[in-house]
Write a protein that holds these residues in place. Structure first.
Motif, PDB file in Angstrom:
ATOM      1  N   ILE A  38       0.868  -1.167   0.000  1.00 26.94           N
ATOM      2  CA  ILE A  38       0.000   0.000   0.000  1.00 26.94           C
ATOM      3  C   ILE A  38       0.914   1.229   0.000  1.00 26.94           C
ATOM      4  CG2 ILE A  38      -2.008  -1.049   1.083  1.00 26.94           C
ATOM      5  CD1 ILE A  38      -1.084   0.078   3.745  1.00 26.94           C
ATOM      6  N   ARG A  39       0.543   2.246  -0.776  1.00 25.95           N
ATOM      7  CA  ARG A  39       1.485   3.342  -0.998  1.00 25.95           C
ATOM      8  C   ARG A  39       0.789   4.698  -1.041  1.00 25.95           C
ATOM      9  NH1 ARG A  39       2.193   0.876  -6.649  1.00 25.95           N
ATOM     10  NH2 ARG A  39       4.109   0.027  -5.738  1.00 25.95           N
ATOM     11  N   TYR A  40       1.623   5.729  -0.901  1.00 32.13           N
ATOM     12  CA  TYR A  40       1.172   7.123  -0.926  1.00 32.13           C
ATOM     13  C   TYR A  40       2.014   7.873  -1.953  1.00 32.13           C
ATOM     14  CZ  TYR A  40       0.767  11.982   0.734  1.00 32.13           C
ATOM     15  OH  TYR A  40       0.580  13.336   0.822  1.00 32.13           O
ATOM     16  N   ASP A  41       1.355   8.676  -2.787  1.00 30.34           N
ATOM     17  CA  ASP A  41       2.047   9.445  -3.835  1.00 30.34           C
ATOM     18  C   ASP A  41       2.733  10.651  -3.198  1.00 30.34           C
ATOM     19  OD1 ASP A  41       2.884  10.970  -5.960  1.00 30.34           O
ATOM     20  OD2 ASP A  41       1.024  10.790  -7.095  1.00 30.34           O
ATOM     21  N   LEU A  42       4.007  10.486  -2.899  1.00 30.73           N
ATOM     22  CA  LEU A  42       4.766  11.526  -2.221  1.00 30.73           C
ATOM     23  C   LEU A  42       5.122  12.671  -3.160  1.00 30.73           C
ATOM     24  CD1 LEU A  42       6.206  12.401   0.399  1.00 30.73           C
ATOM     25  CD2 LEU A  42       8.194  11.083  -0.377  1.00 30.73           C
ATOM     26  N   SER A  43       5.448  12.368  -4.412  1.00 30.16           N
ATOM     27  CA  SER A  43       5.870  13.411  -5.350  1.00 30.16           C
ATOM     28  C   SER A  43       4.745  14.390  -5.642  1.00 30.16           C
ATOM     29  CB  SER A  43       6.380  12.786  -6.646  1.00 30.16           C
ATOM     30  OG  SER A  43       5.397  11.923  -7.208  1.00 30.16           O
ATOM     31  N   GLY A  44       3.521  13.888  -5.809  1.00 25.32           N
ATOM     32  CA  GLY A  44       2.391  14.771  -6.060  1.00 25.32           C
ATOM     33  C   GLY A  44       2.140  15.717  -4.905  1.00 25.32           C
ATOM     34  N   ALA A  45       2.283  15.196  -3.685  1.00 26.24           N
ATOM     35  CA  ALA A  45       2.090  16.038  -2.506  1.00 26.24           C
ATOM     36  C   ALA A  45       3.160  17.121  -2.427  1.00 26.24           C
ATOM     37  CB  ALA A  45       2.116  15.179  -1.248  1.00 26.24           C
ATOM     38  N   LEU A  46       4.410  16.779  -2.804  1.00 28.63           N
ATOM     39  CA  LEU A  46       5.490  17.763  -2.765  1.00 28.63           C
ATOM     40  C   LEU A  46       5.312  18.841  -3.828  1.00 28.63           C
ATOM     41  CD1 LEU A  46       8.565  15.409  -2.177  1.00 28.63           C
ATOM     42  CD2 LEU A  46       7.522  16.972  -0.523  1.00 28.63           C
ATOM     43  N   LEU A  47       4.831  18.452  -5.004  1.00 26.42           N
ATOM     44  CA  LEU A  47       4.706  19.400  -6.109  1.00 26.42           C
ATOM     45  C   LEU A  47       3.486  20.305  -5.981  1.00 26.42           C
ATOM     46  CD1 LEU A  47       5.673  17.143  -9.152  1.00 26.42           C
ATOM     47  CD2 LEU A  47       6.948  19.110  -8.296  1.00 26.42           C
ATOM     48  N   TYR A  48       2.351  19.720  -5.572  1.00 25.58           N
ATOM     49  CA  TYR A  48       1.095  20.470  -5.582  1.00 25.58           C
ATOM     50  C   TYR A  48       0.590  20.833  -4.193  1.00 25.58           C
ATOM     51  CZ  TYR A  48       1.143  18.633 -10.316  1.00 25.58           C
ATOM     52  OH  TYR A  48       1.511  18.294 -11.594  1.00 25.58           O
ATOM     53  N   GLY A  49       1.177  20.228  -3.145  1.00 24.55           N
ATOM     54  CA  GLY A  49       0.736  20.501  -1.791  1.00 24.55           C
ATOM     55  C   GLY A  49      -0.010  19.315  -1.205  1.00 24.55           C
ATOM     56  N   PRO A  50       0.292  18.924   0.034  1.00 24.86           N
ATOM     57  CA  PRO A  50      -0.338  17.742   0.631  1.00 24.86           C
ATOM     58  C   PRO A  50      -1.832  17.888   0.849  1.00 24.86           C
ATOM     59  CG  PRO A  50       0.950  18.946   2.257  1.00 24.86           C
ATOM     60  CD  PRO A  50       1.265  19.563   0.928  1.00 24.86           C
ATOM     61  N   ASP A  51      -2.341  19.116   0.888  1.00 28.63           N
ATOM     62  CA  ASP A  51      -3.781  19.311   1.052  1.00 28.63           C
ATOM     63  C   ASP A  51      -4.530  19.229  -0.269  1.00 28.63           C
ATOM     64  OD1 ASP A  51      -2.450  21.628   0.228  1.00 28.63           O
ATOM     65  OD2 ASP A  51      -4.030  22.938   0.988  1.00 28.63           O
ATOM     66  N   ARG A  52      -3.843  19.422  -1.396  1.00 28.04           N
ATOM     67  CA  ARG A  52      -4.491  19.387  -2.703  1.00 28.04           C
ATOM     68  C   ARG A  52      -4.247  18.079  -3.458  1.00 28.04           C
ATOM     69  NH1 ARG A  52      -2.092  24.366  -2.635  1.00 28.04           N
ATOM     70  NH2 ARG A  52      -0.590  23.814  -4.241  1.00 28.04           N
ATOM     71  N   HIS A  53      -3.309  17.280  -2.999  1.00 32.47           N
ATOM     72  CA  HIS A  53      -2.983  16.036  -3.710  1.00 32.47           C
ATOM     73  C   HIS A  53      -2.858  14.909  -2.687  1.00 32.47           C
ATOM     74  CE1 HIS A  53      -0.806  13.145  -6.212  1.00 32.47           C
ATOM     75  NE2 HIS A  53      -1.158  13.867  -7.260  1.00 32.47           N
ATOM     76  N   ILE A  54      -3.896  14.068  -2.597  1.00 33.86           N
ATOM     77  CA  ILE A  54      -3.924  12.952  -1.644  1.00 33.86           C
ATOM     78  C   ILE A  54      -4.278  11.699  -2.437  1.00 33.86           C
ATOM     79  CG2 ILE A  54      -4.855  12.068   0.514  1.00 33.86           C
ATOM     80  CD1 ILE A  54      -5.747  14.932   1.173  1.00 33.86           C
ATOM     81  N   VAL A  55      -3.264  10.980  -2.895  1.00 32.77           N
ATOM     82  CA  VAL A  55      -3.461   9.809  -3.749  1.00 32.77           C
ATOM     83  C   VAL A  55      -2.813   8.587  -3.102  1.00 32.77           C
ATOM     84  CG1 VAL A  55      -3.034   8.773  -6.010  1.00 32.77           C
ATOM     85  CG2 VAL A  55      -3.570  11.225  -5.840  1.00 32.77           C
TER      86      VAL A  55
END
Length: 256
Positions: A38-55
């Motif tokens: 099970i995984r979390y998209d860390l790069s998306g959170a870093l690029l767009y913000g952890p509140d706007r990108h939760i995958v």
């Protein structure tokens, strides 16, 4: 784009440091083969913000060192402020709504000849498919001297569907921590963007406002500046185009 370059350099540095680690406990030393991640998209959170990108995602290892995975979650566009975009007649005033989602899936082949460990640890290649939808409602101030403070609302919808191939490496650190890097992910995508304007503006005014919307999304959304460079909204407020894209992702996960 600076954020992407920094993230790439951080990834390379981390990979080099990780490859130097020896003596870590893995499934080879514990004697147990784990088949789920099970995984979390860390790069998306870093690029767009952890509140706007939760995958979040799930990967399942199948037979013959193959696996299938799916990732899904919230993904909204950038934030904006009143200093971002101004035209002769319009200026950005407010965000009214900003939401969206992403879903993607891939099928991985972990290369036996290249890997020392069992899947899901090691080099992988495979196809992927991805879909993203973003919706954004904005308010613009009409700055013409005769407008008397008129406000104009726009509704932006972006649909992006991409298929392609990827190559990457998944590390298993310690017993259960997974670090997954999709390092090469070229693809071909279909981009459909619609910008509706809720106002009785003239056609010329609508074209000016849609031009401001295009400037806003290409300035803030990585990669769209090249894809939409020679594209403009038609009279119905649509842009539809096919173009090449890429996929670059860092996941952090738990193996079980």
């Amino acid at each position: 784009m600076k954020n992407i370059h920094c993230l790439f350099l951080m990834t390379v540095a981390f990979c080099i440091a990780t490859l130097r680690l020896q003596g870590q406990a893995t499934q080879e030393t514990t004697g147990k083969a784990y088949k789920n991640v099970i995984r979390y998209d860390l790069s998306g959170a870093l690029l767009y913000g952890p509140d706007r990108h939760i995958v979040f995602g799930y990967e399942r290892v199948l037979k013959n060192n193959q696996s299938i995975s799916i990732n899904v979650g919230k993904a909204s566009l950038f934030t904006a402020d009143r200093n971002d975009i101004k035209t002769d007649s319009f200026s950005f005033n407010d965000d009214l709504k900003n939401n969206g989602f992403k879903i993607n899936a891939d099928y991985r082949f972990y290369l036996k000849k290249e890997n020392k460990y069992q899947a899901p640890h090691g080099v992988f290649i495979g196809p992927y498919a991805a879909f993203a939808q973003f919706k954004r409602d904005n308010q613009w101030a009409y700055t013409d001297p005769n407008s008397q403070g008129k406000l104009v609302q726009t509704n932006l919808t972006m649909n992006i569907f991409t298929v392609g191939g990827e190559m990457g490496y998944q590390f298993i650190l310690g017993k259960r921590v997974a670090l997954d890097f999709v390092l090469i992910g070229p693809g071909f995508g279909y981009y459909k963007i619609n910008a509706k304007i809720k106002s009785d503006l003239s056609q010329a005014q609508k074209e000016e406002l849609r031009g401001a919307i295009k400037d806003l999304i290409t300035e803030k959304f990585p990669g769209l500046n090249n894809i939409l460079a020679n594209k403009n909204f038609d009279n119905e407020g649509d842009i539809r185009t096919w173009n090449f894209g890429y996929r670059y992702i860092i996941h952090i996960g738990y193996v079980f």
